[in-house]
Scaffold this motif. Structure first.
Motif, short mmCIF file in Angstrom:
data_model
loop_
_atom_site.label_atom_id
_atom_site.label_comp_id
_atom_site.label_asym_id
_atom_site.label_seq_id
_atom_site.Cartn_x
_atom_site.Cartn_y
_atom_site.Cartn_z
N ARG A 1 7.41 -4.30 7.51
CA ARG A 1 7.32 -5.71 7.30
C ARG A 1 6.21 -6.05 6.82
O ARG A 1 6.40 -6.96 5.84
CB ARG A 1 7.33 -6.19 8.96
CG ARG A 1 7.19 -7.63 9.14
CD ARG A 1 7.47 -8.04 10.59
NE ARG A 1 8.43 -7.56 11.45
CZ ARG A 1 8.09 -6.62 12.26
NH1 ARG A 1 6.92 -6.25 12.64
NH2 ARG A 1 9.20 -6.05 13.12
N GLN B 1 8.08 0.00 11.74
CA GLN B 1 8.71 -1.31 11.39
C GLN B 1 7.51 -2.29 11.03
O GLN B 1 7.94 -3.15 10.20
CB GLN B 1 9.58 -1.80 12.56
CG GLN B 1 10.76 -1.21 12.79
CD GLN B 1 11.43 -1.43 14.21
OE1 GLN B 1 10.89 -1.86 15.23
NE2 GLN B 1 12.76 -1.46 14.26
N ASP B 2 6.49 -2.19 11.76
CA ASP B 2 5.45 -3.20 11.44
C ASP B 2 4.85 -2.85 9.95
O ASP B 2 4.61 -3.64 9.18
CB ASP B 2 4.13 -2.59 12.37
CG ASP B 2 4.53 -3.74 13.79
OD1 ASP B 2 5.35 -4.36 13.70
OD2 ASP B 2 3.61 -3.40 14.70
N CYS C 1 6.79 -5.38 2.92
CA CYS C 1 7.66 -6.36 2.32
C CYS C 1 6.97 -7.83 2.10
O CYS C 1 7.24 -8.36 0.99
CB CYS C 1 8.96 -6.40 3.39
SG CYS C 1 9.75 -5.08 3.07
#
Length: 109
Positions: free
Chosen positions: A103, A99-100, A106
């Protein structure tokens, strides 16, 4: 970092951006990637290495547990609860890492 990959946390910025040092740290502990430089935390090759090492470690752990003679002697429900808790923790750590990365990717675009 060869013995304790998480010690990368206390290294200088220059060391935390050294690919060879970070790779050694990751081989010692996959979670060491958290302490690498921003550049290396977002390097696709590093993420692939972490994923491969995590999967290999997880498979090894499962084999060790299920092959262990104690596995046969434990109360099934107790063992299952402990095993599921461990699996859950490992998956949460891996999910957080991915997820990091997503993120960061993005935000960089």
């Amino acid at each position: 970092v060869n013995n304790n990959g998480l010690s990368l946390e206390f290294a200088s910025d220059e060391i935390r951006d050294d690919q060879d040092v970070v790779e050694a740290a990751i081989k010692s502990n996959c979670m060491a990637l958290e302490h690498a430089s921003y550049r290396l935390r977002n390097d696709h090759q590093m993420l692939i290495m972490v994923n491969e090492l995590s999967e290999a470690s997880f498979e090894y752990l499962v084999r060790q547990i299920t092959d262990d003679s104690l596995f046969q002697q434990c109360d099934d429900s107790e063992l299952l609860d402990d095993f599921l808790e461990l699996v859950s923790t490992l998956l949460q750590e891996k999910t957080a890492l991915l997820q990091d990365w997503l993120r960061n990717e993005c935000m960089a675009r």
